[in-house]
Design a protein around this motif. Structure first.
Motif, PDB file in Angstrom:
ATOM      1  N   SER A  88     -32.503 109.288 -77.448  1.00 32.94           N
ATOM      2  CA  SER A  88     -31.346 110.006 -76.944  1.00 32.94           C
ATOM      3  C   SER A  88     -31.782 111.428 -76.654  1.00 32.94           C
ATOM      4  CB  SER A  88     -30.192 109.979 -77.944  1.00 32.94           C
ATOM      5  OG  SER A  88     -30.529 110.736 -79.088  1.00 32.94           O
ATOM      6  N   THR A  89     -31.127 112.014 -75.673  1.00 28.27           N
ATOM      7  CA  THR A  89     -31.469 113.372 -75.259  1.00 28.27           C
ATOM      8  C   THR A  89     -30.293 113.995 -74.527  1.00 28.27           C
ATOM      9  OG1 THR A  89     -33.126 114.720 -74.111  1.00 28.27           O
ATOM     10  CG2 THR A  89     -32.481 112.661 -73.041  1.00 28.27           C
ATOM     11  N   SER A  90     -30.362 115.272 -74.338  1.00 31.19           N
ATOM     12  CA  SER A  90     -29.374 115.996 -73.553  1.00 31.19           C
ATOM     13  C   SER A  90     -30.000 116.310 -72.203  1.00 31.19           C
ATOM     14  CB  SER A  90     -28.978 117.287 -74.283  1.00 31.19           C
ATOM     15  OG  SER A  90     -27.969 117.959 -73.579  1.00 31.19           O
ATOM     16  N   LEU A  91     -29.344 115.878 -71.115  1.00 32.95           N
ATOM     17  CA  LEU A  91     -29.887 116.044 -69.765  1.00 32.95           C
ATOM     18  C   LEU A  91     -28.818 116.562 -68.817  1.00 32.95           C
ATOM     19  CD1 LEU A  91     -31.602 112.537 -69.358  1.00 32.95           C
ATOM     20  CD2 LEU A  91     -32.773 114.698 -69.854  1.00 32.95           C
ATOM     21  N   THR A  92     -29.247 117.339 -67.835  1.00 37.16           N
ATOM     22  CA  THR A  92     -28.358 117.670 -66.729  1.00 37.16           C
ATOM     23  C   THR A  92     -28.361 116.458 -65.790  1.00 37.16           C
ATOM     24  OG1 THR A  92     -30.105 118.592 -65.334  1.00 37.16           O
ATOM     25  CG2 THR A  92     -28.990 120.129 -66.850  1.00 37.16           C
ATOM     26  N   PRO A  93     -27.403 116.375 -64.878  1.00 31.70           N
ATOM     27  CA  PRO A  93     -27.425 115.264 -63.920  1.00 31.70           C
ATOM     28  C   PRO A  93     -28.732 115.206 -63.115  1.00 31.70           C
ATOM     29  CG  PRO A  93     -25.269 116.287 -63.909  1.00 31.70           C
ATOM     30  CD  PRO A  93     -26.155 117.149 -64.777  1.00 31.70           C
ATOM     31  N   ASP A  94     -29.291 116.355 -62.750  1.00 31.89           N
ATOM     32  CA  ASP A  94     -30.556 116.366 -62.001  1.00 31.89           C
ATOM     33  C   ASP A  94     -31.704 115.824 -62.857  1.00 31.89           C
ATOM     34  OD1 ASP A  94     -29.372 117.391 -59.727  1.00 31.89           O
ATOM     35  OD2 ASP A  94     -29.897 119.473 -60.199  1.00 31.89           O
ATOM     36  N   GLN A  95     -31.737 116.197 -64.122  1.00 33.48           N
ATOM     37  CA  GLN A  95     -32.785 115.683 -65.013  1.00 33.48           C
ATOM     38  C   GLN A  95     -32.650 114.175 -65.188  1.00 33.48           C
ATOM     39  OE1 GLN A  95     -31.814 118.356 -68.303  1.00 33.48           O
ATOM     40  NE2 GLN A  95     -33.948 119.072 -68.302  1.00 33.48           N
ATOM     41  N   ALA A  96     -31.415 113.697 -65.314  1.00 33.32           N
ATOM     42  CA  ALA A  96     -31.193 112.253 -65.482  1.00 33.32           C
ATOM     43  C   ALA A  96     -31.687 111.485 -64.256  1.00 33.32           C
ATOM     44  CB  ALA A  96     -29.705 111.971 -65.731  1.00 33.32           C
TER      45      ALA A  96
END
Length: 147
Positions: free
Chosen positions: A121-129
């Motif tokens: 699990s991680t925290s991502l921006t939409p661009d990173q995803a």
């Protein structure tokens, strides 16, 4: 006959020019500059919490495909031994792969999953995803999870 001084003559001239200008330009429609509408700034994409699944098999189904790492999959009818040396070594390998995948997009793995799922699990921006979705070794599109 009225005699005007030089100053009076100048004042009369300026006044008549001003009145003439008002009469002439007063007939024209007024032109007003309309300001361009202010476009609201778009908010920065908010990071979300995601679970990313990778292609390597988890401990429960790993058959020994990686050179130097023996199988961790249990025999039929047996339970997965997550405390064995094999499982610990393979878990370390998976954790490293997960951390590398997250680092490709500037993220950090927050939780590691390795027994029945190889993912993190991680925290991502939409661009990173979107970028991570196209990365090699990523099995499934990162799925958002409520945080």
């Amino acid at each position: 006959m009225l005699l005007l001084s030089r100053r009076g003559h100048l004042a009369a001239l300026v006044t008549s020019l001003g009145v003439g200008a008002l009469l002439t330009f007063g007939q024209l429609p007024a032109a007003y500059a309309t300001p361009e509408p202010v476009k609201p700034a778009l908010p920065a994409p908010l990071p979300g919490r995601y679970i990313v699944t990778l292609t390597d098999k988890p401990i429960a189904t790993y058959g020994g495909d990686v050179k130097g790492l023996r199988a961790t999959r249990p025999d039929k009818g047996e339970r997965v031994d997550t405390k064995s040396g094999r499982a610990k070594r393979y878990r370390a390998y998976l954790s490293k792969q997960q951390a590398n995948a997250a680092a490709r997009v500037g993220a950090k793995a927050l939780e590691h999953y390795s027994v029945s799922l190889n993912g993190f699990s991680t925290s991502l921006t939409p661009d990173q995803a979107r970028a991570l979705q196209r990365a090699p070794g990523v099995l499934a599109r990162p799925s958002s999870c409520s945080g």
